[in-house]
Design an enzyme around this catalytic site. Structure first.
Site, PDB file in Angstrom:
ATOM      1  CG  ASP A   1      -1.916  -1.094   1.241  1.00 59.60           C
ATOM      2  OD1 ASP A   1      -2.264  -1.561   0.151  1.00 59.60           O
ATOM      3  OD2 ASP A   1      -2.336  -1.501   2.338  1.00 59.60           O
ATOM      4  CE  LYS A   2       0.604   8.302  -2.386  1.00 61.11           C
ATOM      5  NZ  LYS A   2      -0.259   9.248  -3.133  1.00 61.11           N
TER       6      LYS A   2
END
Length: 275
Positions: free
Chosen positions: A105-106
């Site tokens: 995930d970012k």
């Protein structure tokens, strides 16, 4: 002659152009030609055939494949779409065309593999055994024995129950977790179900490779690491994705039309650096 022929999706994967599933998508879109003719799904090619994607000649891989262990920082998107701000490809700025295996995930950081070997994506995807991923996670509330027990034995998320996994408390707010599946935002969803919020998440190991570089840096995997990695994922490497049970496909966030979302095909049509 048949034995010297290779399915077009396997050819593109082994050439380092893309994964097999992305090749199938390119075939569906009519963007591949063999000797000037748009082929059907399952068409085979030989060394004498001229294969092009969007008019660009694809050659058999002659150079040694690239395998990188990269420490992805928070804020970087695991996508090959260079129209996306802060994408992983532009961040690394590697001189040859490479793409990530898997996602983070970012908001997460840590280890991710980068490669130009499309076939290893399929091998790792199929590696149902020994495919451990280890994380260090910080949450917003004190960790309890009940929390550790529930996390270890399975949490109902995304219409399934997560597999049993290893969970160990490190400190008041920090725990270690080792997963053998890859549901979308799995750790965050598991914690959320129990009323916790993840404030930091770092992946420190994938199968036999541990995170040992500084944030934002990468290194080449050693020959020994690659050999061991291939040995661990080999038992299921010849199994077609279509034969995987539905539950297994769901665990990897796989749709009916795509066995992997490891590569974002939105970069199609863009010119790539020479490799």
């Amino acid at each position: 002659m048949e034995s010297n022929q290779t399915r077009i999706n396997k050819f593109l994967s082994e050439s380092g152009f893309c994964s097999r599933r992305e090749a199938d998508k390119l075939l569906e879109e009519g963007r591949i030609t063999i000797n000037g003719v748009i082929p059907e799904m399952g068409t085979k090619v030989s060394a004498d055939d001229e294969v092009r994607v969007d008019g660009k000649l694809v050659r058999e891989k002659t150079e040694k494949p690239i395998y990188l262990a990269f420490y992805k920082p928070v804020g970087i998107e695991c996508t090959t779409n260079q129209n996306v701000r802060d994408n992983i490809v532009d961040y690394i700025n590697y001189p040859k065309r490479i793409f990530p295996i898997g996602r983070l995930d970012k908001a997460s950081e840590g280890l991710i593999f980068m490669t130009n070997d499309g076939d290893i994506v399929n091998k790792i995807l199929r590696a149902r055994n020994n495919h451990e991923k280890e994380y260090i996670v910080t949450v917003n509330r004190p960790i309890t024995d009940r929390f550790i027990e529930r996390m270890s034995n399975g949490i109902p998320i995304l219409d399934t129950i997560t597999r049993k996994c290893k969970v160990e408390q490190i400190s008041k707010y920090v725990f270690r977790i080792i997963l053998t599946q890859g549901l979308n935002r799995q750790i965050r969803r598991m914690c959320e179900y129990l009323g916790y919020e993840v404030t930091a998440l770092k992946r420190i190991r994938i199968i036999n490779i541990s995170l040992d570089v500084h944030v934002g840096r990468y290194r080449n995997l050693t020959d020994d690491e690659i050999q061991q990695l291939n040995k661990l994922i080999e038992p299921s490497s010849k199994t077609e994705e279509a034969s995987l049970p539905k539950a297994t496909k769901a665990e990897f966030g796989v749709s009916k039309k795509a066995v992997t979302k490891f590569q974002n095909p939105a970069h199609r049509g863009r010119k790539k650096p020479n490799s």
